[in-house]
Design an enzyme around this catalytic site. Structure first.
Site, PDB file in Angstrom:
ATOM      1  N   HIS A 476       0.831  -1.207   0.000  1.00  0.00           N
ATOM      2  CA  HIS A 476       0.000   0.000   0.000  1.00  0.00           C
ATOM      3  C   HIS A 476       0.871   1.265   0.000  1.00  0.00           C
ATOM      4  O   HIS A 476       0.741   2.130  -0.863  1.00  0.00           O
ATOM      5  CB  HIS A 476      -0.905  -0.024   1.233  1.00  0.00           C
ATOM      6  CG  HIS A 476      -1.789   1.181   1.368  1.00  0.00           C
ATOM      7  ND1 HIS A 476      -3.105   1.169   1.014  1.00  0.00           N
ATOM      8  CD2 HIS A 476      -1.535   2.438   1.802  1.00  0.00           C
ATOM      9  CE1 HIS A 476      -3.630   2.370   1.216  1.00  0.00           C
ATOM     10  NE2 HIS A 476      -2.690   3.163   1.707  1.00  0.00           N
ATOM     11  N   GLU A 477       1.766   1.341   0.958  1.00  0.00           N
ATOM     12  CA  GLU A 477       2.604   2.542   1.066  1.00  0.00           C
ATOM     13  C   GLU A 477       3.542   2.655  -0.128  1.00  0.00           C
ATOM     14  O   GLU A 477       3.874   3.747  -0.573  1.00  0.00           O
ATOM     15  CB  GLU A 477       3.389   2.543   2.384  1.00  0.00           C
ATOM     16  CG  GLU A 477       2.509   2.593   3.636  1.00  0.00           C
ATOM     17  CD  GLU A 477       1.488   3.718   3.647  1.00  0.00           C
ATOM     18  OE1 GLU A 477       1.737   4.771   3.014  1.00  0.00           O
ATOM     19  OE2 GLU A 477       0.418   3.537   4.260  1.00  0.00           O
ATOM     20  N   HIS A 480       1.732   4.425  -2.814  1.00  0.00           N
ATOM     21  CA  HIS A 480       1.806   5.888  -2.638  1.00  0.00           C
ATOM     22  C   HIS A 480       3.175   6.397  -3.104  1.00  0.00           C
ATOM     23  O   HIS A 480       3.285   7.434  -3.749  1.00  0.00           O
ATOM     24  CB  HIS A 480       1.658   6.263  -1.161  1.00  0.00           C
ATOM     25  CG  HIS A 480       0.248   6.227  -0.647  1.00  0.00           C
ATOM     26  ND1 HIS A 480      -0.786   6.893  -1.251  1.00  0.00           N
ATOM     27  CD2 HIS A 480      -0.287   5.638   0.457  1.00  0.00           C
ATOM     28  CE1 HIS A 480      -1.899   6.699  -0.549  1.00  0.00           C
ATOM     29  NE2 HIS A 480      -1.627   5.941   0.490  1.00  0.00           N
ATOM     30  N   HIS A 483       3.367   6.758  -6.718  1.00  0.00           N
ATOM     31  CA  HIS A 483       2.606   7.935  -7.136  1.00  0.00           C
ATOM     32  C   HIS A 483       3.506   9.182  -7.078  1.00  0.00           C
ATOM     33  O   HIS A 483       3.444  10.042  -7.949  1.00  0.00           O
ATOM     34  CB  HIS A 483       1.403   8.086  -6.209  1.00  0.00           C
ATOM     35  CG  HIS A 483       0.303   8.970  -6.727  1.00  0.00           C
ATOM     36  ND1 HIS A 483      -0.725   9.400  -5.920  1.00  0.00           N
ATOM     37  CD2 HIS A 483       0.071   9.522  -7.944  1.00  0.00           C
ATOM     38  CE1 HIS A 483      -1.541  10.156  -6.636  1.00  0.00           C
ATOM     39  NE2 HIS A 483      -1.090  10.255  -7.857  1.00  0.00           N
TER      40      HIS A 483
END
Ligand code: ZN
Length: 688
Positions: A476-477, A480, A483
């Site tokens: 998940h991180e 990010h 991104h």
């Protein structure tokens, strides 16, 4: 010239390898003077822009603003990273002092009438400016953010708004420090064999390592770190200890006296409602949601309640099943029993044992797996740089290379829990990507991005084994981080994760999907002793068990999101009167909250909502983005290959690289050809 304060140049000029700050040369004590210099330098730049005798142009106003405040940006990103990931008393004291100062500074800029006049003049004539789409969007977003920060208010209201923002900044800092203090202070020391009843070996050794770190050699401690407390509640067969630990976990932020976050939350809610009213909005939720995909509290409520209804029915069935098991042991089902008995039930029903999975989930391999997926999708490679400067020896540094071999980002990863770190997992940015030229030959900057996590260390010589949840968090991180790292825009203010809150969880949640793909598991979920791939039978059991306990998980999350929205959907009069704990209790009672489940984040430690970065009235975003990520992953399924290159190219262009340069709805349509279908969400959250 403004007065130059004595400050440490290492905070502003990053001369370490890979363009990193030379952390070793920076002391906590250096920040105060640096901020003083940075703030005054920034104000000078702003005055020059606002007082320009030339007519406003995009270049002399908007671009000049985008370029301004470089020292402040650097000092701030460094400071907030350290304040979250490796804090100390000096940084904490400065955090309390700086939070209102930075808020004052920002108010002075956002409410500068001469500056706003120039921005407004550009905005009102934007049709004639012939800007490209990205520049046009930056102008629009800049104008809106000034308006939403009070640029059009009269003098009295401006002053009041600035005072509110300043107070909110202070309260946010104190709120987060209180939670950290409670987490740090708490431990149960387990000295006898009986205290360890039911605990698997991995947890015993993790708790032993934690005890050692806290100076209690040869014992074991239960701490409130998620990677200890959750497995402890799952496996410990000592009901008394489970109860004790669970209650402490749920009571974070309720410390007596100055550490009590309850009155702080009340004041925050009241001030936010007053702020929204000053700016002409019905409630704070309306203010926050205006600039999101959801747009109104009603559409958020619709989504959350649809999930809530299904989740509640499921949770009631789950509670009935668990009650039978608990009754056999002579009790009534309580909140500290849920994890323990649902694990037993899962074992019985699916023959699936989390502990059986664990030897296959080595932290180092899961990191490699994340890099592998990024390479397959986006063609980037990660190369570890051993001697790069770091702020703590546990931090690792990677150079990120494009398929042409060119460096396009720097990635820092800080995986292990320590007392100087706040709990949870997050991505931070040390430096955003942009393409604004400064001097000749210089074209912007590459992103420097950080992932911070709180995994427990293993005892010396053993590999770190993690849970499936931990592995998901890592993916998940890392989503990010991608991104931020793949960002490809011109202007810093719209770079990377600077997108609408309910869009920002798309790149992160989407990335989680690849973790459990067979191609990834077979390669990277390998036994730490034998090196064998995870057996297919275990994967099959994992999949079957994925739908298990979803009532619980969705109730935990959705109740938090609903309470967040309800607290911020109060008008100023109601908000001024409420006691948040009473409000929370009554609201949950109205919802018919199942008795043995509590909110994932109760108000006094709901840091997402009450601290500075702001998921306030936005905790729903995870679920909103969930609709998007479920539908996005379907696009790969439809293409017949989870690494389909055409789909991946579009994904990179419209989702991971475009930052805030496009309206999120339009970006999504550009990627998918249509808006998402909500059915994919219920399937994803296991409630279809
Ligand atoms: Zn996230």
């Amino acid at each position: 010239m403004h007065k130059m304060f004595d400050f440490n140049p290492a905070i502003g000029a990053w001369t370490g390898s890979l363009g990193l700050p030379e952390f070793a040369k920076i002391k906590a004590e250096d920040f105060e003077a640096t901020f003083a210099t940075a703030l005054s330098a920034h104000l000078q730049e702003i005055d020059a822009i606002a007082g320009d005798r030339e007519d406003p142009t995009f270049e002399n106003t908007i671009v000049a603003l985008e370029r301004s405040g470089e020292l402040l940006t650097r000092a701030s990103s460094l400071f907030w990273i350290l304040a979250s990931a490796h804090t100390n008393d000096v940084l904490q004291a400065l955090e309390r002092k700086l939070a209102p100062e930075l808020s004052r500074h920002s108010s002075a800029i956002m409410m500068n009438p001469a500056l706003f006049d120039r921005i407004d003049a550009l905005y009102q004539t934007r049709d004639r400016l012939c800007l490209d789409a990205e520049a046009d969007r930056v102008l629009e977003l800049t104008w809106k953010s000034f308006v939403r920060s009070g640029a059009r208010l009269n003098d009295t209201d401006r002053k009041r708004l600035a005072a509110i923002d300043e107070r909110l900044a202070t309260l946010g800092a104190v709120f987060s420090q209180n939670v950290l203090a409670d987490e740090r202070a708490y431990e149960i020391i387990l000295e006898s064999e009986e205290d360890l009843a039911g605990l698997p070996d991995f947890l015993i050794s993790t708790m032993r390592a934690a005890a050692e770190e806290r100076g209690h050699a040869n014992t074991h401690v239960v701490t409130l770190s998620r990677s200890i407390i959750e497995p402890f509640l799952t496996f410990s067969s000592r009901r008394d200890l489970r109860e004790e630990a669970f209650k402490a976990w749920g009571a974070r932020g309720e410390g007596a006296g100055e550490r009590d976050n309850r009155p702080i939350a009340a004041e925050i809610v009241r001030l936010r409602a007053e702020k929204a009213a000053l700016l002409g909005y019905e409630t704070f939720a309306h203010l926050t949601l205006e600039d999101t995909m959801a747009r109104t509290p009603e559409s958020v409520d619709d989504l959350l309640r649809a999930v809530w209804q299904k989740a509640r029915l499921r949770a009631m069935e789950e509670a009935a099943d668990l009650s039978r098991l608990v009754a056999a042991d002579g009790y009534d089902l309580a909140a500290w029993d849920w994890r323990h008995y649902s694990e037993k039930l899962r074992l019985a029903r699916y023959e699936f044992d989390e502990a059986e999975l664990r030897p296959y989930l080595q932290l180092e391999k899961i990191i490699e797996a994340a890099f592998y997926v990024a390479q397959r999708l986006f063609g980037i490679r990660f190369r570890r740089i051993e001697d790069a400067p770091v702020y703590h020896p546990d931090v690792r540094v990677f150079e990120v290379l494009d398929d042409s071999g060119e460096r396009r980002a720097v990635f820092l990863a800080d995986y292990f829990a320590r007392p100087s770190k706040r709990s949870g997992a997050w991505m931070s940015v040390l430096q955003v990507q942009h393409k604004l030229r400064r001097g000749r030959g210089e074209s912007g900057q590459i992103p420097i991005v950080l992932n911070v996590m709180n995994f427990a260390k293993a005892v010396a010589g053993e590999p770190v084994l993690i849970t499936m949840d931990d592995a998901r968090t890592l993916f998940h991180e890392f989503g990010h981080a991608l991104h931020g790292m793949l960002s490809d825009v011109t202007y810093p203010s719209i770079s990377g994760t600077s997108v609408s809150r309910d869009f920002v969880e798309l790149p992160s949640q989407l990335f989680e999907h690849w973790l459990t793909e067979p191609q990834v598991l077979q390669r990277y979920a390998v036994h730490y002793r034998t090196g064998e791939s995870i057996p297919e039978s275990l994967v099959a059991k994992l999949r079957a068990a994925e739908k298990f306990n979803k009532g619980f998980a969705n109730i935990e999350y959705t109740s938090s999101a609903l309470v967040d929205m309800a607290l911020h959907a109060l008008g100023p009069d109601d908000a001024a009167r409420i006691d948040p704990m009473k409000f929370q209790a009554e609201y949950l009672a109205d919802l018919d909250m199942p008795a043995a489940i509590v909110m994932r984040h109760a108000t006094p430690h709901f840091s997402h909502v009450f601290t500075r970065d702001g998921y306030s009235a936005a905790y729903y975003s995870y679920m909103w983005s969930g609709v998007l990520d479920a539908d996005t992953f379907e696009a790969f399924r439809e293409a017949g290959d989870v690494f389909d290159s055409a789909t991946a190219r579009k994904l990179r262009r419209f989702i991971y690289s475009s930052g805030g340069s496009m309206d999120p709805e339009q970006a999504y349509i550009a990627f998918r050809g249509r808006l998402p279908k909500p059915d994919a969400l219920l399937k994803k959250v296991g409630l279809a």
